[in-house]
Scaffold this motif. Structure first.
Motif, PDB file in Angstrom:
ATOM      1  N   GLU A 302       2.621  -2.997 -17.376  1.00 60.99           N
ATOM      2  CA  GLU A 302       1.235  -3.318 -17.011  1.00 60.99           C
ATOM      3  C   GLU A 302       1.109  -3.470 -15.498  1.00 60.99           C
ATOM      4  N   GLU A 303       2.145  -4.005 -14.858  1.00 63.17           N
ATOM      5  CA  GLU A 303       2.102  -4.173 -13.408  1.00 63.17           C
ATOM      6  C   GLU A 303       2.035  -2.819 -12.698  1.00 63.17           C
ATOM      7  N   ALA A 304       2.801  -1.851 -13.173  1.00 61.23           N
ATOM      8  CA  ALA A 304       2.772  -0.532 -12.544  1.00 61.23           C
ATOM      9  C   ALA A 304       1.439   0.165 -12.776  1.00 61.23           C
ATOM     10  N   MET A 305       0.912   0.080 -14.002  1.00 60.37           N
ATOM     11  CA  MET A 305      -0.361   0.744 -14.308  1.00 60.37           C
ATOM     12  C   MET A 305      -1.508   0.129 -13.514  1.00 60.37           C
ATOM     13  N   SER A 306      -1.538  -1.213 -13.435  1.00 57.76           N
ATOM     14  CA  SER A 306      -2.615  -1.839 -12.666  1.00 57.76           C
ATOM     15  C   SER A 306      -2.419  -1.587 -11.177  1.00 57.76           C
ATOM     16  N   GLY A 307      -1.169  -1.460 -10.746  1.00 56.41           N
ATOM     17  CA  GLY A 307      -0.918  -1.111  -9.350  1.00 56.41           C
ATOM     18  C   GLY A 307      -1.484   0.247  -9.000  1.00 56.41           C
ATOM     19  N   TYR A 308      -1.342   1.197  -9.931  1.00 57.42           N
ATOM     20  CA  TYR A 308      -1.927   2.526  -9.693  1.00 57.42           C
ATOM     21  C   TYR A 308      -3.451   2.461  -9.732  1.00 57.42           C
ATOM     22  N   ALA A 309      -3.974   1.846 -10.787  1.00 61.21           N
ATOM     23  CA  ALA A 309      -5.423   1.844 -10.993  1.00 61.21           C
ATOM     24  C   ALA A 309      -6.172   1.060  -9.928  1.00 61.21           C
ATOM     25  N   GLN A 310      -5.517   0.050  -9.340  1.00 61.39           N
ATOM     26  CA  GLN A 310      -6.226  -0.791  -8.372  1.00 61.39           C
ATOM     27  C   GLN A 310      -5.661  -0.642  -6.964  1.00 61.39           C
ATOM     28  N   ALA A 311      -4.411  -1.006  -6.758  1.00 62.81           N
ATOM     29  CA  ALA A 311      -3.889  -0.952  -5.387  1.00 62.81           C
ATOM     30  C   ALA A 311      -3.927   0.469  -4.821  1.00 62.81           C
ATOM     31  N   VAL A 312      -3.410   1.436  -5.569  1.00 62.52           N
ATOM     32  CA  VAL A 312      -3.322   2.810  -5.049  1.00 62.52           C
ATOM     33  C   VAL A 312      -4.708   3.455  -4.969  1.00 62.52           C
ATOM     34  N   LEU A 313      -5.444   3.434  -6.063  1.00 61.54           N
ATOM     35  CA  LEU A 313      -6.744   4.129  -6.056  1.00 61.54           C
ATOM     36  C   LEU A 313      -7.750   3.422  -5.155  1.00 61.54           C
ATOM     37  N   ALA A 340      -9.949  -3.959   0.774  1.00 61.04           N
ATOM     38  CA  ALA A 340      -9.871  -4.655   2.062  1.00 61.04           C
ATOM     39  C   ALA A 340      -9.330  -6.076   1.935  1.00 61.04           C
ATOM     40  N   THR A 341      -9.239  -6.597   0.716  1.00 66.48           N
ATOM     41  CA  THR A 341      -8.719  -7.955   0.518  1.00 66.48           C
ATOM     42  C   THR A 341      -7.217  -7.965   0.260  1.00 66.48           C
ATOM     43  N   ARG A 342      -6.584  -6.796   0.173  1.00 69.35           N
ATOM     44  CA  ARG A 342      -5.162  -6.727  -0.161  1.00 69.35           C
ATOM     45  C   ARG A 342      -4.361  -6.303   1.063  1.00 69.35           C
ATOM     46  N   HIS A 343      -3.203  -6.914   1.246  1.00 71.08           N
ATOM     47  CA  HIS A 343      -2.353  -6.504   2.360  1.00 71.08           C
ATOM     48  C   HIS A 343      -1.486  -5.306   1.951  1.00 71.08           C
ATOM     49  N   SER A 344      -0.871  -4.673   2.929  1.00 69.95           N
ATOM     50  CA  SER A 344      -0.156  -3.423   2.697  1.00 69.95           C
ATOM     51  C   SER A 344       1.055  -3.577   1.797  1.00 69.95           C
ATOM     52  N   GLY A 345       1.629  -4.773   1.752  1.00 69.85           N
ATOM     53  CA  GLY A 345       2.788  -4.991   0.893  1.00 69.85           C
ATOM     54  C   GLY A 345       2.475  -4.788  -0.578  1.00 69.85           C
ATOM     55  N   ILE A 346       1.236  -5.111  -0.978  1.00 64.90           N
ATOM     56  CA  ILE A 346       0.843  -4.916  -2.382  1.00 64.90           C
ATOM     57  C   ILE A 346       0.848  -3.437  -2.720  1.00 64.90           C
ATOM     58  N   TYR A 347       0.319  -2.625  -1.794  1.00 71.22           N
ATOM     59  CA  TYR A 347       0.329  -1.178  -2.010  1.00 71.22           C
ATOM     60  C   TYR A 347       1.767  -0.668  -2.079  1.00 71.22           C
ATOM     61  N   ALA A 351       3.532   1.329  -5.210  1.00 74.67           N
ATOM     62  CA  ALA A 351       4.074   2.678  -5.079  1.00 74.67           C
ATOM     63  C   ALA A 351       5.551   2.719  -5.462  1.00 74.67           C
ATOM     64  N   ALA A 352       6.315   1.704  -5.027  1.00 75.72           N
ATOM     65  CA  ALA A 352       7.738   1.664  -5.347  1.00 75.72           C
ATOM     66  C   ALA A 352       7.967   1.479  -6.848  1.00 75.72           C
ATOM     67  N   LEU A 353       7.150   0.632  -7.460  1.00 76.91           N
ATOM     68  CA  LEU A 353       7.289   0.381  -8.888  1.00 76.91           C
ATOM     69  C   LEU A 353       6.990   1.647  -9.689  1.00 76.91           C
ATOM     70  N   MET A 354       5.964   2.384  -9.307  1.00 78.43           N
ATOM     71  CA  MET A 354       5.640   3.634  -9.986  1.00 78.43           C
ATOM     72  C   MET A 354       6.806   4.621  -9.891  1.00 78.43           C
ATOM     73  N   GLN A 355       7.421   4.700  -8.723  1.00 81.56           N
ATOM     74  CA  GLN A 355       8.532   5.635  -8.557  1.00 81.56           C
ATOM     75  C   GLN A 355       9.743   5.222  -9.372  1.00 81.56           C
ATOM     76  N   THR A 356      10.111   3.970  -9.315  1.00 82.64           N
ATOM     77  CA  THR A 356      11.328   3.546 -10.009  1.00 82.64           C
ATOM     78  C   THR A 356      11.158   3.607 -11.527  1.00 82.64           C
ATOM     79  N   GLU A 357       9.995   3.214 -12.030  1.00 79.07           N
ATOM     80  CA  GLU A 357       9.779   3.290 -13.474  1.00 79.07           C
ATOM     81  C   GLU A 357       9.686   4.731 -13.956  1.00 79.07           C
TER      82      GLU A 357
END
Length: 469
Positions: A302-313, A340-347, A351-357
């Motif tokens: 769920e963390e990777a999917m929400s990372g794609y749907a929110q942080a990346v997109l 604009a409310t998220r820092h670059s580390g979240i992105y 991205a790293a989680l998507m790649q490793t999974e």
């Protein structure tokens, strides 16, 4: 001329001087005049330009020049893609309609293959919706029943082909945007592997791919051949195929292990009509000698999917050079503000989680099964206008229809795997419903072999919206 004929056959007819490029273009432009006001597939037309190109193509035939694979065949370009001298509004009120000064690599390859550029097809604002609906261009409707959506984000492309307004259409896919509309409109939608078709910008953390929507598998394979010509300027590219993809059409794939997944990875309910489409494809594949069995693949956390749907997109949208971002759709303005409310580390973490999974996701092909069969969507085509209304009314909430539409498709974009939707089922109310085959890493070839065998059994290229024939 049959407007529902394949691009491969039209190109053959041009080479044999049975049809002129001028006749082909005029026939499609006349159909666009007649039928597109109700459908809304096209957002920009270049009738005189394409007629001039058709006359040049006709003269080349008469002069006996060497002809490219698709010489004289028209194709529309999706409004997310650049063509020098044409506007690219990205479906948004926030973008100017000024002519662009550059041409994306996929278009160059289509031109090199002899295609004639015929207009631009509709997309939702920045391609960020599962239906082709926007405040700038309105609703692109399903040619089978205009009360329903054509899907998105390549809904204009799919509607054009399904209605016989073009033989094939350029499209692209960042979460299912080739396959969702192809399923909604009763067509073949082949999503290539990551890096197969050259892109100078691999957007959405390398999830987007260029491709096409077609009626036949032979067209899908032949277009992939011409679109995937290598480009030394891109950052990476898929391994060279063993042989041209066109040579895979009709080729025996041998017995394969085909896993079947009928439950949505996102946990949302799957409509019985969509289950029926996958089950029918499974029976057909079994009749061809393949082993078909239930599978429970591992996909993303769920963390990777929400990372794609929110942080990346969200971040990708924030970076879009809007001419006037205040005119973007409300649900997209919300995403930009959230980015604009998220820092670059979240992105970076996403991205790293998507790649490793993705390593473990991709490893299942060839180990646990050879091909995975699923429904394309978890719901039938939605009502026209419903997706945009839902998104703008509830930009921060759970949107069931949108999640149902991407549940089986988006994992292929994160993982880079190839996939194809095939129109093997019709719902009780007459709407097309697709089944979805996901291939192993870089293995479009096996999808083309399986899809061509299913096409021969099913005969979907002969099915057209009855009121548009």
């Amino acid at each position: 001329m049959d407007p529902f004929d394949s691009a491969v056959r039209l190109a053959q007819a041009v080479r044999k001087r049975e049809l002129s490029p001028v006749e082909i273009v005029d026939a499609y432009l006349e159909r666009i005049d007649r039928f597109d006001p109700e459908i809304g597939a096209f957002v920009w037309r270049n009738d005189e330009d394409v007629r001039r190109a058709a006359r040049r193509a006709e003269q080349a035939v008469m002069d006996g020049e060497e002809l490219a694979a698709f010489h004289g065949v028209p194709i529309p370009i999706k409004d997310l893609t650049m063509v020098a001298g044409q506007p690219a509004t990205f479906g948004s009120r926030g973008m100017s309609d000024a002519p662009r000064t550059s041409t994306d690599p996929v278009v160059t390859r289509l031109l090199d293959a002899g295609f004639l550029l015929m207009g631009r097809t509709s997309t939702p604002d920045m391609g960020m919706l599962t239906a082709t609906e926007s405040s700038r261009y309105g609703i692109t409707r399903n040619p089978w029943n205009p009360a329903f959506s054509s899907g998105g984000s390549s809904g204009g492309a799919a509607a054009a082909v399904a209605a016989g307004l073009a033989p094939v259409a350029h499209a692209n896919d960042g979460g299912g945007s080739i396959r969702m509309p192809a399923s909604c409109c009763g067509l073949v939608g082949l999503k290539p592997s990551r890096g197969r078709v050259p892109q100078y910008l691999a957007a959405w953390e390398h999830a987007t791919v260029e491709g096409a929507i077609t009626r036949t598998v032979s067209d899908a394979a032949a277009l992939l051949d011409v679109m995937s010509a290598p480009d030394d300027l891109v950052m990476y590219r898929a391994p060279e195929p063993r042989r041209p993809f066109s040579d895979e059409v009709g080729r025996d794939s041998g017995p394969l292990r085909i896993g079947v997944l009928l439950e949505a990875p996102t946990g949302v309910p799957v409509d019985p009509e969509c289950v029926a489409a996958a089950e029918r494809a499974g029976r057909l594949l079994e009749s061809l000698g393949h082993t078909v069995f239930p599978a429970s693949p591992r996909f993303y956390t769920e963390e990777a999917m929400s990372g794609y749907a929110q942080a990346v997109l969200d971040a990708s949208l924030w970076a879009v050079p809007y001419d006037d971002p205040e005119k973007a759709e409300p649900h997209l303005r919300f995403r930009m503000e959230r980015a604009a409310t998220r820092h670059s580390g979240i992105y970076t973490r996403a991205a790293a989680l998507m790649q490793t999974e993705s390593v473990e996701v991709r490893a299942q092909w060839g180990r646990d099964f050879d091909v995975l069969l699923t429904p394309t969507l978890a719901c039938p085509p939605p009502q026209a206008g419903a997706c945009l209304e839902e998104a703008n009314a509830n930009p921060d909430g759970f949107r069931l229809t949108e999640v149902q539409m991407i549940s089986f498709t988006s994992v292929c974009n994160i993982s880079g795997l190839p996939a194809v939707t095939l129109p093997v089922h019709t719902s009780s109310d007459g709407l097309p419903i697709g089944a979805h085959l996901i291939g192993g890493p870089w293995n479009e070839a096996v999808l083309v072999r399986l899809a061509s065998a299913l096409e021969e059994l099913d005969g979907w290229p002969t099915r057209h919206p009855p009121h548009l024939t």
